[in-house]
Design an enzyme around this catalytic site. Structure first.
Site, mmCIF file in Angstrom:
data_model
loop_
_atom_site.group_PDB
_atom_site.id
_atom_site.type_symbol
_atom_site.label_atom_id
_atom_site.label_comp_id
_atom_site.label_asym_id
_atom_site.label_seq_id
_atom_site.Cartn_x
_atom_site.Cartn_y
_atom_site.Cartn_z
ATOM 1 N N ASP A 1 20.682 28.148 -16.019
ATOM 2 C CA ASP A 1 22.090 27.947 -16.378
ATOM 3 C C ASP A 1 22.568 26.492 -16.340
ATOM 4 O O ASP A 1 22.295 25.771 -15.372
ATOM 5 C CB ASP A 1 22.999 28.710 -15.410
ATOM 6 C CG ASP A 1 22.658 30.162 -15.262
ATOM 7 O OD1 ASP A 1 21.769 30.659 -15.968
ATOM 8 O OD2 ASP A 1 23.294 30.824 -14.419
ATOM 9 N N GLU B 1 28.227 37.543 -15.142
ATOM 10 C CA GLU B 1 27.871 36.239 -14.580
ATOM 11 C C GLU B 1 28.582 35.126 -15.346
ATOM 12 O O GLU B 1 29.093 35.315 -16.444
ATOM 13 C CB GLU B 1 26.351 36.008 -14.664
ATOM 14 C CG GLU B 1 25.530 36.972 -13.831
ATOM 15 C CD GLU B 1 24.050 36.625 -13.816
ATOM 16 O OE1 GLU B 1 23.478 36.581 -12.718
ATOM 17 O OE2 GLU B 1 23.472 36.393 -14.902
#
Length: 489
Positions: free
Chosen positions: A20, A200
């Site tokens: 990420d 998320e």
């Protein structure tokens, strides 16, 4: 062959594992890109924050690891902001950078569960070094297991900081005067949108509609992790609505699902904080992989890339307001010579691109559909392999078919055809396409239909074709730009 699949104009770690994007912030003339990083292996492991900076979103300078694990746990995803008024008290009245991230601690025993809490770090030297706040963690909720990925921004109307973070199958919103003391405001998500995996990496920001600064809406990003029952794997949805500093309200029906990207390889994308007002753009970047197969992609010393940075807009029309995305204009600096075609009638078997060979390039094209059932491009092609970027006029679908794109045996869900609904306008289709060593990014229309896919062709697969099926189409214009590499080697 060394770095066989290393992209030439996308960000990658120098070595080892990345996932990420984190801590995206602009400050003192630099874009900061932090990211989930395992410095000791090419698969997911103990998480750190890797770090890179850029003056132009194109060429990146790798910096040392910014944040490493401590007594509170590993360093999971989060965000960063410029604390212009020193509300935190970290900077002696001057501005500075504050990172807000998840501390993740694994279970102390087999019967336990992970603990996720939110913590701070700060930098007074433009992000070069970071000090963790001695009062960490600053936000915890012992009733929740998945409780992570805080995104923070300053909300001017209420003169306070807002924090949104993922909380299982919802997101929670908090507010604070100083980045240290947080008060619960609201929760969003139950019965809203898709719930195909754990939620998320949320984001929340305001955008003008059709460029009209007097008419704005709020956009919420929510990424969803991979679930065994869904071959799509990890992907990102978005919501459009209003936000008053406390509550986000979705303006669409709860069952409406809006996908940010219809490919398989754009996940956990978030936007940059503190881009100057005179710039005016909301810029984001995503992790260009998928949890279905991210840890087994066929690279060696490094693993994973980011998408190109993209500028986000809202466009009205049809039944609802739609989010659009386009590659940032700075990427045009990588263009070399231009190849141009105008007003070509395309019939089956004809290929005006015959003889061209390119590996990394940009294409901007507009078609008139004519009588064709299907038309588009074949890229990174050879007799044995090809990636098809096409449009099906009967289904009104833009698609990428990577079934024969190259190496694909590393996971059963990698080969396939990925499509997005996209209506033609006056029988015309505009495409903006970026092709790199191991990826394709296709922006259809005004960027309301986007498909991002990894591919792993052989280095010699560099043929191009424009094609039609079931009738003729017209290529109104096509510009192809070979792109320079951002690599030093």
């Amino acid at each position: 062959m060394r770095d066989k699949y290393r992209p030439q104009f996308h960000f990658t770690p120098e070595k080892n594992w990345m996932n990420d994007p984190n801590g995206l912030v602009y400050y003192n003339g630099e874009y900061h890109l932090f990211y989930q990083y395992h410095p000791h292996g090419t698969t997911w492991g103990p998480m750190h924050w890797g770090h890179a900076v850029s003056g132009d979103l194109v060429r990146w300078e790798h910096r040392p690891v910014a944040l490493a694990a401590d007594e509170h746990g590993e360093i999971f995803s989060g965000s960063a902001v410029v604390d212009w008024q020193d509300t935190s008290g970290f900077f002696g009245g001057k501005p500075g950078l504050v990172a807000i991230f998840t501390h993740h601690r694994n279970p102390d025993s087999d019967g336990g569960r992970p603990v996720e809490r939110q913590s701070l770090a700060y930098s007074g030297d433009f992000g070069r070094t970071w000090t963790k706040y001695e009062g960490n963690p600053v936000l915890a909720d012992g009733s929740r297991t998945d409780y992570r990925d805080p995104k923070v921004f300053w909300h001017e109307p209420t003169k306070r900081w807002i924090l949104i973070l993922a909380s299982g199958q919802t997101v929670c919103i908090y507010h604070s005067p100083n980045l240290k003391d947080w008060t619960f405001a609201s929760e969003f998500g139950e019965g809203e949108g898709a719930h195909l995996g754990v939620w998320e990496c949320p984001d929340l920001f305001e955008l003008p509609v059709d460029g009209d600064e007097t008419r704005t809406k709020w956009v919420m990003f929510v990424s969803m992790g991979s679930s065994p029952g869904h071959p799509e794997g990890s992907r990102t949805q978005y919501f459009i609505g209003s936000f008053d500093g406390t509550v986000f309200r979705n303006e669409n029906a709860p069952e409406t699902v809006l996908w940010l990207d219809y490919g398989r390889d754009n996940y956990a994308g978030v936007s940059w904080s503190d881009v100057p007002a005179e710039d005016g753009r909301r810029i984001y970047i995503g992790w260009m992989s998928n949890w279905k197969y991210a840890q087994v992609t066929p690279t060696e010393s490094w693993r994973s890339a980011m998408t190109v940075p993209r500028a986000l807009s809202l466009r009205s029309g049809g039944e609802r307001v739609t989010l659009t995305q386009q590659p940032v204009r700075e990427l045009e600096r990588l263009r070399t010579e231009a190849y141009q075609w105008r007003d070509h009638i395309l019939g089956e078997g004809g290929n005006p691109l015959s003889g061209m060979r390119l590996g990394c390039f940009e294409m901007i094209a507009e078609f008139e559909s004519g009588e064709a059932d299907e038309f588009g491009f074949k890229v990174r092609a050879s007799d044995a392999r090809e990636t098809v970027l096409g449009y099906d006029t009967r289904k009104q679908e833009l698609f990428v078919d990577r079934t024969r794109s190259g190496e694909a045996g590393f996971h059963e869900d990698f080969p396939g055809r990925h499509a997005a609904k996209l209506e033609l306008r006056e029988n015309r289709l505009r495409l903006h396409i970026l092709v790199d060593t191991s990826s394709v990014e296709v922006f259809g229309g005004d960027g309301e239909a986007v498909i991002t896919d990894l591919i792993f062709p052989e280095s010699e697969d560099q043929e191009l074709a424009v094609y039609t099926k079931g009738g003729s189409a017209k290529l109104l214009f096509l510009d192809i730009f070979p792109l320079q590499s951002i690599r030093d080697e």
